[in-house]
Design a protein around this motif. Structure first.
Motif, PDB file in Angstrom:
ATOM      1  N   VAL A  53       7.533  16.448  -4.999  1.00 36.91           N
ATOM      2  CA  VAL A  53       7.983  17.841  -5.029  1.00 36.91           C
ATOM      3  C   VAL A  53       7.102  18.666  -5.952  1.00 36.91           C
ATOM      4  N   ASN A  54       6.747  18.094  -7.099  1.00 41.41           N
ATOM      5  CA  ASN A  54       5.899  18.822  -8.048  1.00 41.41           C
ATOM      6  C   ASN A  54       4.522  19.131  -7.461  1.00 41.41           C
ATOM      7  N   ARG A  55       3.972  18.206  -6.665  1.00 43.27           N
ATOM      8  CA  ARG A  55       2.695  18.481  -5.993  1.00 43.27           C
ATOM      9  C   ARG A  55       2.803  19.728  -5.133  1.00 43.27           C
ATOM     10  N   GLY A  56       3.900  19.809  -4.386  1.00 50.68           N
ATOM     11  CA  GLY A  56       4.078  20.952  -3.512  1.00 50.68           C
ATOM     12  C   GLY A  56       4.219  22.251  -4.265  1.00 50.68           C
ATOM     13  N   ILE A  57       5.030  22.244  -5.325  1.00 47.48           N
ATOM     14  CA  ILE A  57       5.212  23.451  -6.138  1.00 47.48           C
ATOM     15  C   ILE A  57       3.877  23.903  -6.717  1.00 47.48           C
ATOM     16  N   ASN A  58       3.142  22.958  -7.281  1.00 45.00           N
ATOM     17  CA  ASN A  58       1.882  23.304  -7.938  1.00 45.00           C
ATOM     18  C   ASN A  58       0.823  23.775  -6.939  1.00 45.00           C
ATOM     19  N   ALA A  59       0.719  23.089  -5.809  1.00 42.27           N
ATOM     20  CA  ALA A  59      -0.270  23.493  -4.809  1.00 42.27           C
ATOM     21  C   ALA A  59       0.061  24.876  -4.258  1.00 42.27           C
ATOM     22  N   PHE A  60       1.327  25.115  -3.963  1.00 45.12           N
ATOM     23  CA  PHE A  60       1.757  26.416  -3.465  1.00 45.12           C
ATOM     24  C   PHE A  60       1.404  27.510  -4.471  1.00 45.12           C
ATOM     25  N   LEU A  75      -0.003  11.184  -7.144  1.00 45.11           N
ATOM     26  CA  LEU A  75       1.024  10.402  -6.468  1.00 45.11           C
ATOM     27  C   LEU A  75       2.127   9.942  -7.415  1.00 45.11           C
ATOM     28  N   GLU A  76       1.765   9.608  -8.653  1.00 46.72           N
ATOM     29  CA  GLU A  76       2.719   8.923  -9.511  1.00 46.72           C
ATOM     30  C   GLU A  76       3.084   9.647 -10.804  1.00 46.72           C
ATOM     31  N   GLN A  77       2.222  10.527 -11.300  1.00 46.67           N
ATOM     32  CA  GLN A  77       2.395  10.999 -12.678  1.00 46.67           C
ATOM     33  C   GLN A  77       2.389  12.514 -12.818  1.00 46.67           C
ATOM     34  N   LEU A  78       2.638  13.247 -11.753  1.00 45.22           N
ATOM     35  CA  LEU A  78       2.567  14.703 -11.834  1.00 45.22           C
ATOM     36  C   LEU A  78       3.910  15.236 -12.341  1.00 45.22           C
ATOM     37  N   ASP A  79       4.004  15.382 -13.641  1.00 41.59           N
ATOM     38  CA  ASP A  79       5.264  15.794 -14.282  1.00 41.59           C
ATOM     39  C   ASP A  79       5.119  17.120 -15.020  1.00 41.59           C
ATOM     40  N   TRP A  80       4.133  17.934 -14.626  1.00 44.88           N
ATOM     41  CA  TRP A  80       3.913  19.237 -15.250  1.00 44.88           C
ATOM     42  C   TRP A  80       3.682  20.267 -14.141  1.00 44.88           C
ATOM     43  N   TYR A  81       3.681  21.546 -14.540  1.00 39.63           N
ATOM     44  CA  TYR A  81       3.609  22.640 -13.569  1.00 39.63           C
ATOM     45  C   TYR A  81       2.496  23.605 -13.945  1.00 39.63           C
ATOM     46  N   VAL A  82       1.825  24.126 -12.941  1.00 37.99           N
ATOM     47  CA  VAL A  82       0.672  24.973 -13.181  1.00 37.99           C
ATOM     48  C   VAL A  82       1.087  26.346 -13.699  1.00 37.99           C
ATOM     49  N   GLU A  83       0.120  27.044 -14.242  1.00 37.86           N
ATOM     50  CA  GLU A  83       0.318  28.407 -14.706  1.00 37.86           C
ATOM     51  C   GLU A  83       0.846  29.276 -13.562  1.00 37.86           C
ATOM     52  N   GLY A  84       1.879  30.037 -13.850  1.00 33.90           N
ATOM     53  CA  GLY A  84       2.484  30.870 -12.822  1.00 33.90           C
ATOM     54  C   GLY A  84       3.828  30.379 -12.352  1.00 33.90           C
ATOM     55  N   THR A 131       0.854  -1.184   0.000  1.00 32.66           N
ATOM     56  CA  THR A 131       0.000   0.000   0.000  1.00 32.66           C
ATOM     57  C   THR A 131       0.889   1.232   0.000  1.00 32.66           C
ATOM     58  N   SER A 132       0.656   2.147  -0.935  1.00 35.30           N
ATOM     59  CA  SER A 132       1.362   3.417  -0.939  1.00 35.30           C
ATOM     60  C   SER A 132       0.632   4.383  -0.012  1.00 35.30           C
ATOM     61  N   TYR A 133       1.382   5.061   0.845  1.00 36.03           N
ATOM     62  CA  TYR A 133       0.760   6.025   1.748  1.00 36.03           C
ATOM     63  C   TYR A 133       1.550   7.330   1.709  1.00 36.03           C
ATOM     64  N   PHE A 134       0.846   8.407   1.943  1.00 35.17           N
ATOM     65  CA  PHE A 134       1.510   9.700   2.045  1.00 35.17           C
ATOM     66  C   PHE A 134       0.554  10.688   2.694  1.00 35.17           C
ATOM     67  N   SER A 135       1.109  11.745   3.255  1.00 36.83           N
ATOM     68  CA  SER A 135       0.263  12.807   3.797  1.00 36.83           C
ATOM     69  C   SER A 135      -0.020  13.823   2.695  1.00 36.83           C
ATOM     70  N   ARG A 136      -1.171  14.452   2.773  1.00 36.74           N
ATOM     71  CA  ARG A 136      -1.518  15.474   1.783  1.00 36.74           C
ATOM     72  C   ARG A 136      -0.849  16.799   2.179  1.00 36.74           C
ATOM     73  N   MET A 137       0.466  16.762   2.216  1.00 38.73           N
ATOM     74  CA  MET A 137       1.218  17.956   2.575  1.00 38.73           C
ATOM     75  C   MET A 137       0.903  19.113   1.641  1.00 38.73           C
ATOM     76  N   TYR A 138       0.474  18.775   0.426  1.00 43.63           N
ATOM     77  CA  TYR A 138       0.170  19.821  -0.543  1.00 43.63           C
ATOM     78  C   TYR A 138      -0.986  20.715  -0.093  1.00 43.63           C
TER      79      TYR A 138
END
Length: 272
Positions: free
Chosen positions: A78-85, A257-266, A41-48
């Motif tokens: 890392v990309n989740r964090g950048i994009n959410a921020f 979790l696995e495929q976020l390889d792009w970055y949001v506008e901004g 089972t993959s687990y992680f916190s929604r730090m984003y």
């Protein structure tokens, strides 16, 4: 005789995959996504979620609309964090730009300090944050007299320009996954997230320089998330202008979790 084994860092499951295959009756919980098996089972916190709230603080605090982000490496976490921020920044300040500089490691003091200095001195950011193990970037911000937002642990003895910190309570995360195991859900849930609803991720206390207006906006966004809104929902464009999420849609957890390889506008990148 253990029947549940927790692999507590990125990549551990792949490194012990022979052991995982050897003991199919043992439930393995892995803090990453790079190996799949019936007993993993993959687990992680929604730090984003907390990153999103931190972006609101940065977006309202900046005077130059230039915000810096020193990041370890371009993986999905890392990309989740950048994009959410950045989504948080742009929620309150659509003109602001988040410039990312890579350190290429979780812990490289010289490179982290160098990239922080580059963002401060060359790109002119007046708020900066980071995603590494240590707080070197915040220390450079203190030296330069600019605003900073911490990660993982609070940096002590700082000025009020150290605005807040994104923190996760891993104790609560582990309690949550152990409860799932004890309930017999170990192999039926393949991706298990723990977030704000369990109080496992949050922003730390604000400094005296964070205004009541900013606090109110953060509280409003926090209430939305607790009510079920996802950070990665609604209309989202990437920084190349491609539509990545439509109105009334939410980006699936598997992609986050696995495929976020792009970055949001901004999001822009510092070319070192």
């Amino acid at each position: 005789g253990c029947k549940m084994i927790v692999l507590t860092s990125y990549g551990y499951a792949e490194e012990v995959k022979d052991t995982i295959e050897k003991y199919p009756e043992v439930s393995f919980y892995c803090n990453s996504f790079n190996y799949h098996a019936d007993n993993v089972t993959s687990y992680f916190s929604r730090m984003y979620q907390a990153r999103y709230l931190a972006g609101i603080v940065a977006g309202m605090q900046t005077k130059t609309n230039k915000i810096g982000y020193v990041a370890a490496m371009p993986n999905s976490e890392v990309n989740r964090g950048i994009n959410a921020f950045t989504l948080g920044v742009r929620r309150v300040n659509p003109e602001a730009i988040v410039t990312v500089a890579w350190s290429d490691a979780w812990d490289n003091e010289d490179e982290e300090r160098k990239q922080a200095d580059n963002l401060i001195e060359i790109t002119g950011v007046d708020v900066i944050t980071y995603h590494q193990n240590q707080a070197y970037v915040a220390e450079e911000a203190e030296k330069a007299g600019i605003y900073s937002i911490g990660y993982h642990q609070r940096l002590e003895n700082c000025s009020d320009k150290y605005l807040t910190t994104v923190v996760g309570d891993w104790k609560l995360t582990y309690e949550a996954i152990i409860r799932q195991y004890l309930r017999g859900n170990s192999d039926s849930i393949k991706i298990y997230w723990v977030g704000m609803e369990e109080n496992a991720v949050k922003l730390d206390d604000f400094s005296a320089l964070v205004s009541e207006d900013i606090k109110a906006e953060v509280t409003s966004a926090e209430n939305e998330l607790l009510a079920g809104k996802d950070v990665f929902s609604g209309v989202i464009y990437d920084n190349a202008g491609k539509l990545r999420c439509k109105e009334n849609q939410t980006i699936r957890d598997e992609i986050l979790l696995e495929q976020l390889d792009w970055y949001v506008e901004g999001v822009e990148f510092y070319d070192k």
